[in-house]
Write an enzyme that holds these catalytic residues in place. Sequence first.
Site, PDB file in Angstrom:
ATOM      1  N   TYR A  78       0.855   5.435  13.073  1.00  0.00           N
ATOM      2  CA  TYR A  78      -0.554   5.757  12.976  1.00  0.00           C
ATOM      3  C   TYR A  78      -1.387   5.218  14.360  1.00  0.00           C
ATOM      4  O   TYR A  78      -0.844   4.589  14.975  1.00  0.00           O
ATOM      5  CB  TYR A  78      -0.958   5.358  11.645  1.00  0.00           C
ATOM      6  CG  TYR A  78      -0.404   6.156  10.362  1.00  0.00           C
ATOM      7  CD1 TYR A  78      -0.172   7.636  10.255  1.00  0.00           C
ATOM      8  CD2 TYR A  78       0.493   5.393   9.573  1.00  0.00           C
ATOM      9  CE1 TYR A  78       0.330   8.209   9.544  1.00  0.00           C
ATOM     10  CE2 TYR A  78       1.206   6.006   8.769  1.00  0.00           C
ATOM     11  CZ  TYR A  78       1.113   7.678   8.584  1.00  0.00           C
ATOM     12  OH  TYR A  78       2.008   8.067   7.760  1.00  0.00           O
TER      13      TYR A  78
ATOM     14  N   GLN B   1      -6.062  -1.002   2.436  1.00  0.00           N
ATOM     15  CA  GLN B   1      -5.725  -1.033   3.817  1.00  0.00           C
ATOM     16  C   GLN B   1      -6.415   0.127   4.482  1.00  0.00           C
ATOM     17  O   GLN B   1      -6.629   1.469   3.901  1.00  0.00           O
ATOM     18  CB  GLN B   1      -4.155  -0.469   3.557  1.00  0.00           C
ATOM     19  CG  GLN B   1      -3.542  -0.534   4.816  1.00  0.00           C
ATOM     20  CD  GLN B   1      -2.286   0.048   4.926  1.00  0.00           C
ATOM     21  OE1 GLN B   1      -1.841   1.326   4.415  1.00  0.00           O
ATOM     22  NE2 GLN B   1      -1.016  -0.449   5.644  1.00  0.00           N
TER      23      GLN B   1
ATOM     24  N   GLY C  26       7.195  -2.350  -2.655  1.00  0.00           N
ATOM     25  CA  GLY C  26       6.706  -0.753  -2.907  1.00  0.00           C
ATOM     26  C   GLY C  26       7.392   0.062  -3.919  1.00  0.00           C
ATOM     27  O   GLY C  26       6.866  -0.104  -4.915  1.00  0.00           O
TER      28      GLY C  26
ATOM     29  N   PRO D 148       0.767  -1.162  -0.102  1.00  0.00           N
ATOM     30  CA  PRO D 148      -0.113  -0.083  -0.012  1.00  0.00           C
ATOM     31  C   PRO D 148       0.891   1.133  -0.159  1.00  0.00           C
ATOM     32  O   PRO D 148       1.768   1.310   0.891  1.00  0.00           O
ATOM     33  CB  PRO D 148      -0.817  -0.029   1.207  1.00  0.00           C
ATOM     34  CG  PRO D 148      -0.078  -1.145   2.213  1.00  0.00           C
ATOM     35  CD  PRO D 148       0.884  -1.834   1.214  1.00  0.00           C
TER      36      PRO D 148
HETATM   37  C1  LIG Z   1       5.051   6.911  -1.617  1.00  0.00           C
HETATM   38  C2  LIG Z   1       5.020   5.960  -0.688  1.00  0.00           C
HETATM   39  C3  LIG Z   1       3.852   5.819   0.221  1.00  0.00           C
HETATM   40  C4  LIG Z   1       3.487   4.765   1.083  1.00  0.00           C
HETATM   41  N1  LIG Z   1       2.252   4.809   1.750  1.00  0.00           N
HETATM   42  C5  LIG Z   1       1.893   3.859   2.609  1.00  0.00           C
HETATM   43  C6  LIG Z   1       0.606   3.695   3.027  1.00  0.00           C
HETATM   44  O1  LIG Z   1      -0.345   4.116   2.568  1.00  0.00           O
HETATM   45  N2  LIG Z   1       0.638   2.459   3.816  1.00  0.00           N
HETATM   46  C7  LIG Z   1       1.523   1.621   4.399  1.00  0.00           C
HETATM   47  O2  LIG Z   1       1.470   0.806   5.132  1.00  0.00           O
HETATM   48  N3  LIG Z   1       2.732   1.888   4.053  1.00  0.00           N
HETATM   49  C8  LIG Z   1       3.187   2.924   3.021  1.00  0.00           C
HETATM   50  N4  LIG Z   1       4.198   3.076   2.445  1.00  0.00           N
HETATM   51  C9  LIG Z   1       5.346   2.134   2.795  1.00  0.00           C
HETATM   52  C10 LIG Z   1       5.464   0.914   1.671  1.00  0.00           C
HETATM   53  O3  LIG Z   1       4.033   0.292   1.714  1.00  0.00           O
HETATM   54  C11 LIG Z   1       6.429  -0.052   2.129  1.00  0.00           C
HETATM   55  O4  LIG Z   1       6.239  -0.780   3.140  1.00  0.00           O
HETATM   56  C12 LIG Z   1       7.754   0.564   2.007  1.00  0.00           C
HETATM   57  O5  LIG Z   1       7.877   1.368   0.979  1.00  0.00           O
HETATM   58  C13 LIG Z   1       8.942  -0.420   1.854  1.00  0.00           C
HETATM   59  O6  LIG Z   1       8.947  -1.243   0.884  1.00  0.00           O
HETATM   60  P1  LIG Z   1       9.819  -0.984  -0.332  1.00  0.00           P
HETATM   61  O7  LIG Z   1      11.090  -0.790   0.164  1.00  0.00           O
HETATM   62  O8  LIG Z   1       9.538  -1.959  -1.231  1.00  0.00           O
HETATM   63  O9  LIG Z   1       9.458   0.403  -0.887  1.00  0.00           O
HETATM   64  C14 LIG Z   1       4.592   3.882   1.491  1.00  0.00           C
HETATM   65  C15 LIG Z   1       5.780   3.996   0.859  1.00  0.00           C
HETATM   66  C16 LIG Z   1       6.096   5.026  -0.089  1.00  0.00           C
HETATM   67  C17 LIG Z   1       7.213   4.874  -1.018  1.00  0.00           C
END
Ligand SMILES: Cc1cc2nc3c(=O)[nH]c(=O)nc-3n(C[C@H](O)[C@H](O)[C@H](O)COP(=O)(O)O)c2cc1C
Length: 362
Positions: A184, A103, A325, A26
Amino acid sequence: MHAVPGLFDPLTIRGLTIPNRVAMSPMCMYRSEDDGQPTDWHLIHLGSRAAGGVGLVITEATAVAEEGRITPGDLGLWSDTQISGHRRIVNAVREFGAVAGVQLSHSGRKGGRSRPWDGNTPLPSSQWGKTLAPSPIPFKPEWQQPTEMTHADIAQVIDSFAAATRRARDAGYQVVEGHFAHGYLMHQFLSPFSNRRTDEYGGGLENRARLPLAVAHAIRDEWPSELPVFMRLSLVDWIPGGVNLEESIQVAAWMREMGIDLIDGTSSGIIPGETIPEAPLYHLDMSRRLRAEAGIATSAVGRVRTAQEASRALSSEGADLVLVGRAMLQDAYWARHAARDLEEGNRVEVPVQYRRATQHLS
Ligand SMILES: Cc1cc2nc3c(=O)[nH]c(=O)nc-3n(C[C@H](O)[C@H](O)[C@H](O)COP(=O)(O)O)c2cc1C
Protein backbone atom coordinates in the site's frame (compact mmCIF):
# COMPACT_ATOMS: atom_id res chain seq x y z
CA MET A 1 18.17 -13.31 33.94
CA HIS A 2 14.86 -11.73 33.11
CA ALA A 3 11.71 -13.80 32.93
CA VAL A 4 10.33 -14.25 29.43
CA PRO A 5 6.63 -13.36 29.37
CA GLY A 6 3.97 -15.91 28.51
CA LEU A 7 1.07 -15.54 26.11
CA PHE A 8 -1.34 -14.63 28.89
CA ASP A 9 0.87 -12.14 30.67
CA PRO A 10 -0.14 -8.50 30.22
CA LEU A 11 1.86 -6.11 28.07
CA THR A 12 2.26 -2.51 29.20
CA ILE A 13 3.34 0.10 26.68
CA ARG A 14 3.35 3.74 27.82
CA GLY A 15 0.22 4.12 29.95
CA LEU A 16 -1.72 1.26 28.35
CA THR A 17 -1.89 -2.30 29.64
CA ILE A 18 -3.04 -4.93 27.14
CA PRO A 19 -4.42 -7.77 29.27
CA ASN A 20 -2.68 -10.54 27.33
CA ARG A 21 -0.36 -10.91 24.35
CA VAL A 22 -2.78 -12.35 21.82
CA ALA A 23 -4.00 -9.81 19.29
CA MET A 24 -6.39 -10.08 16.40
CA SER A 25 -4.51 -9.08 13.25
CA PRO A 26 -6.20 -6.39 11.14
CA MET A 27 -8.29 -8.01 8.40
CA CYS A 28 -10.36 -6.24 5.76
CA MET A 29 -13.95 -7.40 5.70
CA TYR A 30 -15.09 -5.25 2.73
CA ARG A 31 -18.41 -4.90 4.49
CA SER A 32 -19.05 -1.15 4.39
CA GLU A 33 -21.78 0.08 2.10
CA ASP A 34 -19.61 2.21 -0.19
CA ASP A 35 -19.45 4.98 2.42
CA GLY A 36 -16.69 3.77 4.75
CA GLN A 37 -19.16 3.48 7.64
CA PRO A 38 -18.87 0.61 10.13
CA THR A 39 -21.85 -1.74 10.09
CA ASP A 40 -23.33 -4.29 12.49
CA TRP A 41 -21.07 -6.81 10.76
CA HIS A 42 -17.98 -5.04 12.09
CA LEU A 43 -19.50 -4.66 15.54
CA ILE A 44 -20.27 -8.35 15.92
CA HIS A 45 -17.19 -9.60 14.07
CA LEU A 46 -14.77 -7.57 16.23
CA GLY A 47 -16.82 -7.72 19.44
CA SER A 48 -16.94 -11.51 19.27
CA ARG A 49 -13.13 -11.75 19.12
CA ALA A 50 -13.00 -9.56 22.22
CA ALA A 51 -15.47 -11.93 23.88
CA GLY A 52 -13.16 -14.69 22.63
CA GLY A 53 -10.44 -13.51 24.97
CA VAL A 54 -7.89 -11.62 22.86
CA GLY A 55 -6.01 -8.83 24.59
CA LEU A 56 -6.08 -6.48 21.60
CA VAL A 57 -8.47 -6.29 18.66
CA ILE A 58 -7.08 -4.36 15.69
CA THR A 59 -9.81 -3.10 13.39
CA GLU A 60 -9.09 -3.70 9.70
CA ALA A 61 -7.24 -1.33 7.33
CA THR A 62 -9.29 1.85 7.61
CA ALA A 63 -8.88 4.39 4.85
CA VAL A 64 -7.67 7.88 5.70
CA ALA A 65 -9.05 9.21 2.40
CA GLU A 66 -11.88 8.11 0.15
CA GLU A 67 -9.49 7.38 -2.73
CA GLY A 68 -7.22 5.58 -0.24
CA ARG A 69 -9.64 2.64 0.01
CA ILE A 70 -8.81 -0.66 -1.65
CA THR A 71 -12.43 -1.44 -2.55
CA PRO A 72 -15.78 0.31 -2.16
CA GLY A 73 -16.37 -1.92 0.89
CA ASP A 74 -13.47 -0.62 2.98
CA LEU A 75 -13.90 1.05 6.34
CA GLY A 76 -12.98 4.71 6.58
CA LEU A 77 -12.05 7.48 8.98
CA TRP A 78 -11.80 10.25 6.41
CA SER A 79 -14.91 12.03 7.70
CA ASP A 80 -16.21 13.05 11.12
CA THR A 81 -19.46 11.27 10.23
CA GLN A 82 -17.60 7.95 10.54
CA ILE A 83 -16.51 8.48 14.15
CA SER A 84 -19.70 7.35 15.87
CA GLY A 85 -19.75 3.97 14.10
CA HIS A 86 -16.17 3.35 15.21
CA ARG A 87 -17.12 4.39 18.74
CA ARG A 88 -19.68 1.57 18.82
CA ILE A 89 -16.94 -0.92 17.87
CA VAL A 90 -14.61 0.46 20.53
CA ASN A 91 -17.30 0.28 23.21
CA ALA A 92 -18.17 -3.32 22.33
CA VAL A 93 -14.52 -4.42 22.34
CA ARG A 94 -13.80 -2.68 25.62
CA GLU A 95 -17.01 -3.98 27.21
CA PHE A 96 -15.53 -7.47 26.82
CA GLY A 97 -12.25 -6.46 28.42
CA ALA A 98 -10.06 -6.14 25.34
CA VAL A 99 -8.12 -3.14 24.08
CA ALA A 100 -9.40 -1.61 20.84
CA GLY A 101 -6.92 -0.68 18.12
CA VAL A 102 -7.33 0.52 14.55
CA GLN A 103 -5.12 0.32 11.50
CA LEU A 104 -4.97 3.44 9.33
CA SER A 105 -4.23 2.97 5.67
CA HIS A 106 -3.95 4.48 2.20
CA SER A 107 -4.04 2.04 -0.70
CA GLY A 108 -2.20 4.19 -3.28
CA ARG A 109 -1.87 2.30 -6.58
CA LYS A 110 -3.63 -0.75 -5.11
CA GLY A 111 -6.89 1.15 -4.72
CA GLY A 112 -9.95 1.05 -6.92
CA ARG A 113 -10.64 -2.67 -7.07
CA SER A 114 -13.80 -4.69 -6.69
CA ARG A 115 -14.28 -6.77 -3.54
CA PRO A 116 -12.46 -10.15 -3.58
CA TRP A 117 -15.70 -12.07 -4.16
CA ASP A 118 -16.54 -9.71 -7.04
CA GLY A 119 -13.26 -10.61 -8.73
CA ASN A 120 -10.67 -8.21 -7.23
CA THR A 121 -10.62 -6.47 -10.61
CA PRO A 122 -9.72 -2.81 -11.28
CA LEU A 123 -12.74 -0.51 -11.31
CA PRO A 124 -13.00 1.88 -14.26
CA SER A 125 -11.76 5.40 -13.53
CA SER A 126 -15.30 6.65 -14.32
CA GLN A 127 -16.39 4.74 -11.20
CA TRP A 128 -13.39 5.34 -8.95
CA GLY A 129 -11.39 8.36 -10.08
CA LYS A 130 -7.63 8.36 -10.02
CA THR A 131 -5.27 6.35 -7.87
CA LEU A 132 -2.10 7.88 -6.45
CA ALA A 133 1.43 6.48 -6.23
CA PRO A 134 5.02 7.67 -5.90
CA SER A 135 5.59 6.81 -9.57
CA PRO A 136 3.16 6.11 -12.43
CA ILE A 137 3.75 2.34 -12.43
CA PRO A 138 0.71 0.05 -12.12
CA PHE A 139 0.83 -2.94 -9.75
CA LYS A 140 0.00 -5.19 -12.71
CA PRO A 141 0.00 -4.17 -16.37
CA GLU A 142 -3.78 -4.53 -16.62
CA TRP A 143 -4.43 -2.43 -13.49
CA GLN A 144 -5.11 1.31 -13.49
CA GLN A 145 -2.10 3.48 -14.19
CA PRO A 146 -1.63 5.56 -11.01
CA THR A 147 -0.95 9.28 -11.02
CA GLU A 148 2.51 10.31 -9.80
CA MET A 149 2.01 12.30 -6.61
CA THR A 150 2.85 15.99 -6.56
CA HIS A 151 4.26 17.70 -3.48
CA ALA A 152 0.73 18.99 -2.81
CA ASP A 153 -0.59 15.39 -2.93
CA ILE A 154 2.15 14.36 -0.50
CA ALA A 155 1.22 17.14 1.93
CA GLN A 156 -2.44 16.14 1.61
CA VAL A 157 -1.67 12.50 2.48
CA ILE A 158 0.19 13.57 5.64
CA ASP A 159 -2.79 15.74 6.62
CA SER A 160 -5.22 12.89 5.93
CA PHE A 161 -3.31 10.49 8.21
CA ALA A 162 -3.16 13.18 10.91
CA ALA A 163 -6.90 13.93 10.68
CA ALA A 164 -7.82 10.23 10.69
CA THR A 165 -5.62 9.74 13.78
CA ARG A 166 -7.56 12.51 15.55
CA ARG A 167 -10.82 10.80 14.62
CA ALA A 168 -9.51 7.43 15.84
CA ARG A 169 -8.67 9.09 19.15
CA ASP A 170 -12.13 10.68 19.32
CA ALA A 171 -13.69 7.27 18.68
CA GLY A 172 -11.85 5.95 21.75
CA TYR A 173 -9.34 3.60 20.16
CA GLN A 174 -6.36 2.96 22.45
CA VAL A 175 -3.85 1.73 19.87
CA VAL A 176 -3.30 3.15 16.40
CA GLU A 177 -1.32 1.28 13.78
CA GLY A 178 -0.01 2.74 10.52
CA HIS A 179 -0.35 0.34 7.60
CA PHE A 180 3.03 0.72 5.92
CA ALA A 181 3.08 -2.80 4.47
CA HIS A 182 1.56 -5.14 1.87
CA GLY A 183 2.22 -2.89 -1.09
CA TYR A 184 0.00 0.00 0.00
CA LEU A 185 0.97 3.65 -0.35
CA MET A 186 3.61 3.96 2.40
CA HIS A 187 5.24 0.70 1.29
CA GLN A 188 5.09 1.99 -2.31
CA PHE A 189 7.32 4.87 -1.21
CA LEU A 190 9.69 2.56 0.71
CA SER A 191 10.21 0.04 -2.09
CA PRO A 192 12.46 0.74 -5.08
CA PHE A 193 10.10 -1.45 -7.15
CA SER A 194 7.33 1.17 -6.97
CA ASN A 195 9.28 4.33 -6.16
CA ARG A 196 11.34 5.64 -9.08
CA ARG A 197 11.18 9.29 -8.06
CA THR A 198 14.15 11.56 -8.59
CA ASP A 199 13.13 14.22 -6.04
CA GLU A 200 13.73 14.11 -2.27
CA TYR A 201 11.11 11.34 -1.92
CA GLY A 202 12.95 8.81 -4.09
CA GLY A 203 16.40 7.26 -4.48
CA GLY A 204 18.32 6.27 -1.32
CA LEU A 205 16.60 4.88 1.76
CA GLU A 206 16.53 8.22 3.55
CA ASN A 207 14.59 9.70 0.63
CA ARG A 208 12.27 6.72 0.13
CA ALA A 209 11.49 6.76 3.85
CA ARG A 210 10.88 10.54 3.94
CA LEU A 211 7.09 10.41 3.48
CA PRO A 212 6.52 7.29 5.63
CA LEU A 213 8.52 8.91 8.44
CA ALA A 214 6.61 12.19 8.06
CA VAL A 215 3.34 10.26 8.29
CA ALA A 216 4.59 8.28 11.31
CA HIS A 217 5.56 11.56 12.92
CA ALA A 218 2.15 13.10 12.21
CA ILE A 219 0.38 10.08 13.71
CA ARG A 220 2.58 10.15 16.82
CA ASP A 221 1.95 13.88 17.18
CA GLU A 222 -1.81 13.49 17.10
CA TRP A 223 -1.97 10.43 19.34
CA PRO A 224 -2.14 10.85 23.13
CA SER A 225 1.31 10.49 24.66
CA GLU A 226 0.07 7.87 27.12
CA LEU A 227 -1.10 5.56 24.30
CA PRO A 228 1.05 3.47 21.93
CA VAL A 229 1.54 3.77 18.18
CA PHE A 230 2.33 0.65 16.15
CA MET A 231 3.66 0.53 12.60
CA ARG A 232 3.10 -2.41 10.26
CA LEU A 233 6.07 -2.76 7.91
CA SER A 234 6.74 -5.22 5.12
CA LEU A 235 10.21 -6.12 6.39
CA VAL A 236 11.28 -7.61 3.05
CA ASP A 237 9.97 -7.75 -0.50
CA TRP A 238 11.29 -11.34 -1.00
CA ILE A 239 12.77 -10.32 -4.40
CA PRO A 240 16.31 -8.98 -4.83
CA GLY A 241 16.27 -5.25 -5.46
CA GLY A 242 13.32 -4.65 -3.15
CA VAL A 243 13.12 -3.67 0.53
CA ASN A 244 15.57 -5.76 2.58
CA LEU A 245 15.84 -6.45 6.29
CA GLU A 246 18.79 -4.11 6.88
CA GLU A 247 16.74 -1.23 5.45
CA SER A 248 13.74 -2.15 7.60
CA ILE A 249 15.91 -2.25 10.72
CA GLN A 250 17.09 1.27 9.89
CA VAL A 251 13.53 2.51 9.30
CA ALA A 252 12.44 0.91 12.58
CA ALA A 253 15.29 2.64 14.42
CA TRP A 254 14.26 6.00 12.96
CA MET A 255 10.69 5.28 14.02
CA ARG A 256 11.75 4.38 17.54
CA GLU A 257 13.57 7.71 17.78
CA MET A 258 10.35 9.54 16.96
CA GLY A 259 8.35 7.67 19.59
CA ILE A 260 6.83 4.77 17.67
CA ASP A 261 6.35 1.96 20.17
CA LEU A 262 6.09 -1.32 18.27
CA ILE A 263 6.88 -2.68 14.80
CA ASP A 264 4.36 -5.18 13.45
CA GLY A 265 6.67 -6.94 11.04
CA THR A 266 5.12 -8.65 8.03
CA SER A 267 6.22 -8.91 4.40
CA SER A 268 5.33 -8.85 0.73
CA GLY A 269 2.63 -7.28 -1.40
CA ILE A 270 4.65 -4.82 -3.47
CA ILE A 271 4.79 -6.67 -6.81
CA PRO A 272 3.25 -9.90 -8.07
CA GLY A 273 5.39 -13.02 -8.04
CA GLU A 274 6.89 -13.04 -4.56
CA THR A 275 7.47 -16.48 -3.09
CA ILE A 276 6.34 -16.45 0.52
CA PRO A 277 7.50 -19.12 3.01
CA GLU A 278 4.89 -21.58 4.24
CA ALA A 279 6.21 -22.10 7.77
CA PRO A 280 4.41 -20.89 10.88
CA LEU A 281 5.99 -17.74 12.35
CA TYR A 282 8.01 -17.16 9.17
CA HIS A 283 8.64 -13.52 10.11
CA LEU A 284 9.89 -14.35 13.58
CA ASP A 285 13.64 -14.48 12.90
CA MET A 286 13.40 -11.08 11.21
CA SER A 287 11.36 -9.65 14.09
CA ARG A 288 13.96 -10.93 16.55
CA ARG A 289 16.77 -9.14 14.71
CA LEU A 290 14.75 -5.99 14.40
CA ARG A 291 13.86 -6.10 18.10
CA ALA A 292 17.50 -6.53 19.09
CA GLU A 293 19.12 -4.20 16.56
CA ALA A 294 16.56 -1.39 16.37
CA GLY A 295 15.78 -1.66 20.09
CA ILE A 296 12.01 -1.58 19.63
CA ALA A 297 9.15 -3.85 20.67
CA THR A 298 7.84 -6.15 17.93
CA SER A 299 4.90 -8.37 17.20
CA ALA A 300 4.93 -11.71 15.41
CA VAL A 301 2.43 -12.53 12.69
CA GLY A 302 2.10 -15.16 10.00
CA ARG A 303 0.58 -18.62 9.88
CA VAL A 304 0.20 -18.96 13.65
CA ARG A 305 -2.30 -21.75 14.23
CA THR A 306 -1.70 -23.16 17.70
CA ALA A 307 -1.18 -21.87 21.21
CA GLN A 308 2.25 -23.53 21.23
CA GLU A 309 3.33 -21.67 18.10
CA ALA A 310 2.14 -18.39 19.55
CA SER A 311 3.98 -19.07 22.82
CA ARG A 312 7.18 -19.82 20.92
CA ALA A 313 7.18 -16.32 19.44
CA LEU A 314 7.47 -14.94 22.96
CA SER A 315 9.69 -17.61 24.54
CA SER A 316 12.24 -17.26 21.74
CA GLU A 317 12.40 -13.54 22.47
CA GLY A 318 11.45 -12.66 18.92
CA ALA A 319 8.37 -10.66 19.80
CA ASP A 320 6.38 -8.99 22.58
CA LEU A 321 2.93 -9.67 21.13
CA VAL A 322 1.46 -12.28 18.75
CA LEU A 323 -1.01 -11.37 16.03
CA VAL A 324 -3.35 -14.04 14.74
CA GLY A 325 -5.29 -13.64 11.53
CA ARG A 326 -6.88 -16.52 9.67
CA ALA A 327 -6.95 -18.91 12.63
CA MET A 328 -9.09 -16.32 14.39
CA LEU A 329 -11.48 -16.10 11.44
CA GLN A 330 -11.99 -19.84 11.88
CA ASP A 331 -12.41 -19.61 15.65
CA ALA A 332 -13.62 -16.42 17.30
CA TYR A 333 -12.70 -17.97 20.67
CA TRP A 334 -9.15 -18.82 19.55
CA ALA A 335 -7.58 -17.00 22.53
CA ARG A 336 -9.72 -18.76 25.14
CA HIS A 337 -9.04 -22.10 23.49
CA ALA A 338 -5.31 -21.31 23.42
CA ALA A 339 -5.41 -20.50 27.14
CA ARG A 340 -7.11 -23.82 27.82
CA ASP A 341 -4.53 -25.67 25.70
CA LEU A 342 -1.77 -24.10 27.77
CA GLU A 343 -3.66 -24.93 30.98
CA GLU A 344 -3.99 -21.24 31.68
CA GLY A 345 -7.73 -20.97 31.07
CA ASN A 346 -8.27 -19.19 34.36
CA ARG A 347 -6.01 -16.33 33.22
CA VAL A 348 -8.45 -14.97 30.65
CA GLU A 349 -11.09 -12.86 32.33
CA VAL A 350 -14.62 -14.25 32.13
CA PRO A 351 -17.35 -11.60 31.76
CA VAL A 352 -19.41 -11.47 34.93
CA GLN A 353 -22.47 -12.43 32.90
CA TYR A 354 -20.79 -15.74 31.97
CA ARG A 355 -19.49 -16.64 35.43
CA ARG A 356 -22.12 -19.27 36.09
CA ALA A 357 -20.56 -21.25 33.28
CA THR A 358 -17.42 -21.60 35.36
CA GLN A 359 -19.35 -23.04 38.30
CA HIS A 360 -21.13 -26.39 38.53
CA LEU A 361 -24.14 -26.55 36.30
CA SER A 362 -27.39 -26.65 38.26
C1 LIG B 1 -9.31 -11.71 4.97
C2 LIG B 1 -7.99 -11.03 5.27
C3 LIG B 1 -7.93 -9.65 5.28
C4 LIG B 1 -6.73 -9.00 5.60
N1 LIG B 1 -6.70 -7.63 5.70
C5 LIG B 1 -5.61 -7.03 6.19
C6 LIG B 1 -5.63 -5.66 6.56
O1 LIG B 1 -6.68 -5.00 6.52
N2 LIG B 1 -4.49 -5.10 6.99
C7 LIG B 1 -3.33 -5.82 7.13
O2 LIG B 1 -2.30 -5.26 7.52
N3 LIG B 1 -3.29 -7.13 6.86
C8 LIG B 1 -4.41 -7.75 6.42
N4 LIG B 1 -4.40 -9.10 6.25
C9 LIG B 1 -3.21 -9.86 6.66
C10 LIG B 1 -3.39 -10.37 8.11
O3 LIG B 1 -3.50 -9.28 9.01
C11 LIG B 1 -2.20 -11.24 8.54
O4 LIG B 1 -1.04 -10.45 8.57
C12 LIG B 1 -1.98 -12.41 7.59
O5 LIG B 1 -3.20 -13.05 7.27
C13 LIG B 1 -0.99 -13.41 8.17
O6 LIG B 1 -1.45 -13.88 9.41
P1 LIG B 1 -2.24 -15.30 9.54
O7 LIG B 1 -1.37 -16.33 8.88
O8 LIG B 1 -2.40 -15.50 11.02
O9 LIG B 1 -3.55 -15.15 8.82
C14 LIG B 1 -5.57 -9.76 5.88
C15 LIG B 1 -5.64 -11.16 5.82
C16 LIG B 1 -6.83 -11.80 5.55
C17 LIG B 1 -6.88 -13.30 5.59
